[in-house]
Design an enzyme around this catalytic site. Sequence first.
Site, PDB file in Angstrom:
ATOM      1  N   HIS A 133       1.093  -1.034   0.300  1.00  0.00           N
ATOM      2  CA  HIS A 133       0.150  -0.100  -0.020  1.00  0.00           C
ATOM      3  C   HIS A 133       0.256   1.587   0.022  1.00  0.00           C
ATOM      4  O   HIS A 133       0.234   2.090   0.032  1.00  0.00           O
ATOM      5  CB  HIS A 133      -0.720  -0.089   1.365  1.00  0.00           C
ATOM      6  CG  HIS A 133      -2.067  -0.489   0.652  1.00  0.00           C
ATOM      7  ND1 HIS A 133      -3.262  -0.669   0.933  1.00  0.00           N
ATOM      8  CD2 HIS A 133      -2.288  -2.071  -0.118  1.00  0.00           C
ATOM      9  CE1 HIS A 133      -4.166  -1.803   1.312  1.00  0.00           C
ATOM     10  NE2 HIS A 133      -3.502  -2.890   0.163  1.00  0.00           N
ATOM     11  N   SER A 192      -0.286  -1.092  -6.348  1.00  0.00           N
ATOM     12  CA  SER A 192       0.289  -2.157  -6.356  1.00  0.00           C
ATOM     13  C   SER A 192       0.985  -2.363  -9.013  1.00  0.00           C
ATOM     14  O   SER A 192       0.741  -0.940  -9.043  1.00  0.00           O
ATOM     15  CB  SER A 192      -1.462  -3.165  -7.533  1.00  0.00           C
ATOM     16  OG  SER A 192      -2.151  -3.416  -6.040  1.00  0.00           O
ATOM     17  N   LYS A 223     -14.237  -8.046  -8.161  1.00  0.00           N
ATOM     18  CA  LYS A 223     -13.318  -8.974  -8.961  1.00  0.00           C
ATOM     19  C   LYS A 223     -13.400 -10.020  -8.608  1.00  0.00           C
ATOM     20  O   LYS A 223     -13.239 -11.059  -8.111  1.00  0.00           O
ATOM     21  CB  LYS A 223     -12.271  -8.867  -9.843  1.00  0.00           C
ATOM     22  CG  LYS A 223     -12.356  -8.861 -10.774  1.00  0.00           C
ATOM     23  CD  LYS A 223     -11.261  -8.124 -11.615  1.00  0.00           C
ATOM     24  CE  LYS A 223     -10.623  -8.877 -13.137  1.00  0.00           C
ATOM     25  NZ  LYS A 223     -10.077  -7.640 -14.102  1.00  0.00           N
ATOM     26  N   ASP A 224     -12.404  -9.953  -6.934  1.00  0.00           N
ATOM     27  CA  ASP A 224     -12.354 -10.480  -6.453  1.00  0.00           C
ATOM     28  C   ASP A 224     -12.567 -11.452  -5.150  1.00  0.00           C
ATOM     29  O   ASP A 224     -12.396 -12.951  -5.721  1.00  0.00           O
ATOM     30  CB  ASP A 224     -11.431  -9.778  -5.162  1.00  0.00           C
ATOM     31  CG  ASP A 224      -9.940  -9.550  -5.557  1.00  0.00           C
ATOM     32  OD1 ASP A 224      -9.418  -9.663  -6.346  1.00  0.00           O
ATOM     33  OD2 ASP A 224      -9.062  -8.365  -4.730  1.00  0.00           O
ATOM     34  N   GLU A 251       5.885 -34.390  -0.477  1.00  0.00           N
ATOM     35  CA  GLU A 251       4.557 -33.808  -1.152  1.00  0.00           C
ATOM     36  C   GLU A 251       4.944 -32.705  -2.376  1.00  0.00           C
ATOM     37  O   GLU A 251       6.149 -32.499  -3.065  1.00  0.00           O
ATOM     38  CB  GLU A 251       3.453 -32.451  -0.106  1.00  0.00           C
ATOM     39  CG  GLU A 251       3.387 -32.838   1.304  1.00  0.00           C
ATOM     40  CD  GLU A 251       2.156 -34.079   1.377  1.00  0.00           C
ATOM     41  OE1 GLU A 251       1.787 -34.722   0.234  1.00  0.00           O
ATOM     42  OE2 GLU A 251       0.787 -33.294   1.646  1.00  0.00           O
TER      43      GLU A 251
HETATM   44  C1  HEM Z   1      -0.046 -21.616   6.212  1.00  0.00           C
HETATM   45  C2  HEM Z   1      -0.642 -22.368   7.229  1.00  0.00           C
HETATM   46  C3  HEM Z   1      -0.912 -23.786   7.254  1.00  0.00           C
HETATM   47  C4  HEM Z   1       0.140 -24.842   6.650  1.00  0.00           C
HETATM   48  C5  HEM Z   1       0.205 -24.930   4.803  1.00  0.00           C
HETATM   49  C6  HEM Z   1      -0.399 -26.372   6.724  1.00  0.00           C
HETATM   50  C7  HEM Z   1      -0.471 -27.613   6.725  1.00  0.00           C
HETATM   51  C8  HEM Z   1      -0.438 -28.784   6.999  1.00  0.00           C
HETATM   52  C9  HEM Z   1      -0.141 -29.934   6.421  1.00  0.00           C
HETATM   53  C10 HEM Z   1       0.077 -30.695   4.518  1.00  0.00           C
HETATM   54  C11 HEM Z   1      -0.360 -31.254   7.415  1.00  0.00           C
HETATM   55  C12 HEM Z   1      -0.607 -32.520   7.047  1.00  0.00           C
HETATM   56  C13 HEM Z   1      -2.280 -33.109   6.050  1.00  0.00           C
HETATM   57  C14 HEM Z   1      -2.209 -34.403   6.302  1.00  0.00           C
HETATM   58  O1  HEM Z   1      -1.807 -34.733   5.401  1.00  0.00           O
HETATM   59  O2  HEM Z   1      -2.938 -34.838   7.429  1.00  0.00           O
HETATM   60  C15 HEM Z   1      -0.990 -30.513   8.550  1.00  0.00           C
HETATM   61  C16 HEM Z   1      -1.691 -30.663   9.597  1.00  0.00           C
HETATM   62  C17 HEM Z   1      -1.871 -30.026  11.002  1.00  0.00           C
HETATM   63  N1  HEM Z   1      -1.823 -28.710  10.865  1.00  0.00           N
HETATM   64 FE1  HEM Z   1      -1.374 -27.745   9.846  1.00  0.00          FE
HETATM   65  N2  HEM Z   1      -0.964 -25.920   8.371  1.00  0.00           N
HETATM   66  C18 HEM Z   1      -0.802 -24.680   8.322  1.00  0.00           C
HETATM   67  C19 HEM Z   1      -1.741 -24.151   9.811  1.00  0.00           C
HETATM   68  C20 HEM Z   1      -2.141 -24.909  10.934  1.00  0.00           C
HETATM   69  C21 HEM Z   1      -2.628 -23.808  12.107  1.00  0.00           C
HETATM   70  C22 HEM Z   1      -2.350 -22.329  12.502  1.00  0.00           C
HETATM   71  C23 HEM Z   1      -3.398 -25.956  12.931  1.00  0.00           C
HETATM   72  C24 HEM Z   1      -3.179 -25.027  15.285  1.00  0.00           C
HETATM   73  C25 HEM Z   1      -3.308 -23.944  14.731  1.00  0.00           C
HETATM   74  C26 HEM Z   1      -2.574 -26.457  12.229  1.00  0.00           C
HETATM   75  C27 HEM Z   1      -2.961 -27.429  12.903  1.00  0.00           C
HETATM   76  C28 HEM Z   1      -2.289 -29.250  12.677  1.00  0.00           C
HETATM   77  C29 HEM Z   1      -2.774 -30.038  13.095  1.00  0.00           C
HETATM   78  C30 HEM Z   1      -2.924 -30.220  14.284  1.00  0.00           C
HETATM   79  C31 HEM Z   1      -2.207 -31.100  12.057  1.00  0.00           C
HETATM   80  C32 HEM Z   1      -2.357 -33.119  12.660  1.00  0.00           C
HETATM   81  C33 HEM Z   1      -3.625 -33.252  11.915  1.00  0.00           C
HETATM   82  C34 HEM Z   1      -3.331 -33.705  10.235  1.00  0.00           C
HETATM   83  O3  HEM Z   1      -3.049 -34.581   9.583  1.00  0.00           O
HETATM   84  O4  HEM Z   1      -4.492 -33.172   9.366  1.00  0.00           O
HETATM   85  N3  HEM Z   1      -2.132 -25.812  11.060  1.00  0.00           N
HETATM   86  N4  HEM Z   1      -0.678 -29.082   8.583  1.00  0.00           N
END
Ligand code: HEM
Lengths: 263, 439
Positions: free
Chosen positions: B218, B222, B246-247, B290
Amino acid sequence: MMDIGNKITRVTATAIVAGLTLIAGTAGAIAAGDAESPESQNWAFNGVFGKFDKASIQRGLQVYIENCSACHSLEQLAYRNLFDLGFNIDEVKEIAAQYEVTDGPDEFGDMFERPAIPSDRFVLPFPNENAARASNNGAFPPDFSVLAKAHPSGPDFIYAILTGFKDEPPEGVELAEGMNYNPFFAGGQIAMAPPLFEDGIEYTDGTAATVQQQAWDVTNFLQWAAEPEMEDRKRIGWKVVLFLLVLSGLLYAAKRQTWARLH
Amino acid sequence: MSAHTQPSGSSGNGLVKWIDSRLPVFTYLQKEYGEFPAPRNFNYWWNFGAILTFMLVLMIFTGIFLAMQYTPHVDLAFDSVERIMRDVNYGWLLRYMHANGATFFFIAVYIHIFRGLYYGSYKNPRELLWIFGVVILVLMMATAFMGYVLPWGQLSLWGATVITNLFSAIPLVGDAVVTWLWGGFVVDNPTLNRFFSLHFLLPFVIFGVVVLHVIALHVTGSNNPLGIDPKGPQDTIPFHPYYTAKDSFGLAIWVTLFAAVVFFAPNFFGEPENYLKANPLVTPAEIVPEWYFLPFFAILRSVDFNVWFIDAKLGGVIAMFGSILLLFVVPWLDRSKVRSARFRPIYKWFFWILILDCFLLGFVGAHSPADQVFDGVEGLLFIDLGHVGTAWYFIHFLVLLPVLGMVEKPKPLPTSIAEPVLGGGQAATGAAAKPMEKA
Ligand code: HEM
């Protein structure tokens, strides 16, 4: 907004990318693995409209209990999950009660055995992995809970394994001690003996128990065990996607109208 | 709808005014998201900022609810994820949204980055804005990597082992660093615990950097598909209602695609093997990360030779981290003054070749280096493709970008944004000009 030449460059480039990825994809698929790839079957649960074949799954439960549960656990499932298959409370209680679970400690501090109830998890065939290996020539019968999701073409693979045993390995293949020939398993040799036999069980609903039929039913059962939420998921999915499509249409109209004000 | 016609800060009811005179959040929102003058010629590639913001919020929300049910212990993690899938109300939806959310987050961020590369959005005066973007990418990668470890499947464990082991390539202290990262001598419970803690924390750090990214945006305003600066009010329109409209439309399409995958093919992007419980005694046949890490994984494995005193392992690690960190200095590698590739006849082609190269690297990353590419063709191995793809990636950034800036003869730039848009040089009238007079 964008000149035509530009658009053409862009479209061509995108097409090239897509084309190459496709070619690359097929090349990779051919090159992969030393096991035969399973034939894809026409499962009732396939596709975005797919549903479970409940009758087949119920028979599959019977196949599992009678033919597989001595070796393969189903540790993520509880007997109460069988309500989803249309069994009533008495039937589920009866199925559970065939198994003993350890409970306790009681008021004297002792553990005790009791028949399983619907809230219990499926009773494990072996207390631990070592015990399972000890009874299976060192091989471990994998847990069934999510097996159908743990292979690239899960259900087709399971069906192919179950129907793919050959009595004699082909010329030049030397089977290791205690191994069985199965071209769909990595390496062509599997430590599990063929678990299904023609009329090896008697279906309670009178269906003829061919090997194919049993394999078909137990695979349906395993697919359900791996994703019990599937029918809910697809049903809700249709509502959500249709809603979003309508919403997108409305937002597009709103966008057009807003931008029309510009000139 | 006509919020932008009211002077900043004076709108709204008594409570809004009361708050605004003490903490001017409403004035801020009005200024930065209401009146904010945006070039009038954005195409749909400019939609991805909004889409990314949405994805981050979605990940945080689904993540917080998953964390309420998830147990970060090696004996319980896999089972607790299965509990979420089976026994938590709509737990399968939460988990599939989170897992596929990571995938869609990365698709969006890659499109967003390539948009920047095509239209030269990293060039003066937007270098810092770009740098914040690359910081976000790095944090996203760390977050996703640690998240993937949480369900404690086979690839969680072995992926974590392979990637953390990379640090052992650091001379002298490498092994000590790895032990320190693991909290032990193998990837085990302490590793899972800290990864959970950091996976919970990092998205909020990302959120903070996103705020910086947007503030920087900002300040400079842009970029746009023509890559030339707005020359006056006729070149811009207020963000609201034009780009909010648009968004919203673009976001709705995106969410529709996302929903289709979540509900109908939730495991399409995942590796089936991660549905096998982690087992330290059984190494999977192939350890693949992945999909969004595949190009970098390919670069890592393509350095299979020693360079001077740097052995292949360290070389691979340097190349892999280098390929990401390189993005930080792109604003200074590119010597061309012209931003948009539309006016850069040679760069435009190399841009598309770079995209092909990234797809190629992704494809290579998914296969074991010693395998043949085509069954019939003797001799062509994936490692060969990896060498070519990796070399080209670095040539593009380190050689082509600087050299093109010097040798390429750009096409003439339009004199203003309004000129090609309105098909003539005349000043815009009506709605476009009005709000700006107030700003
Ligand atoms: C930038 C944001 C985030 C990304 C890119 C991300 C990415 C991921 C990925 C790739 C997995 C594995 C999924 C699977 O194959 O099961 C995962 C699992 C998990 N994430 Fe995140 N996550 C994000 C934010 C968060 C936040 C903010 C929390 C908690 C406050 C969180 C909690 C968990 C938990 C508890 C799991 C395990 C459960 C599972 O495997 O499904 N994540 N996350």
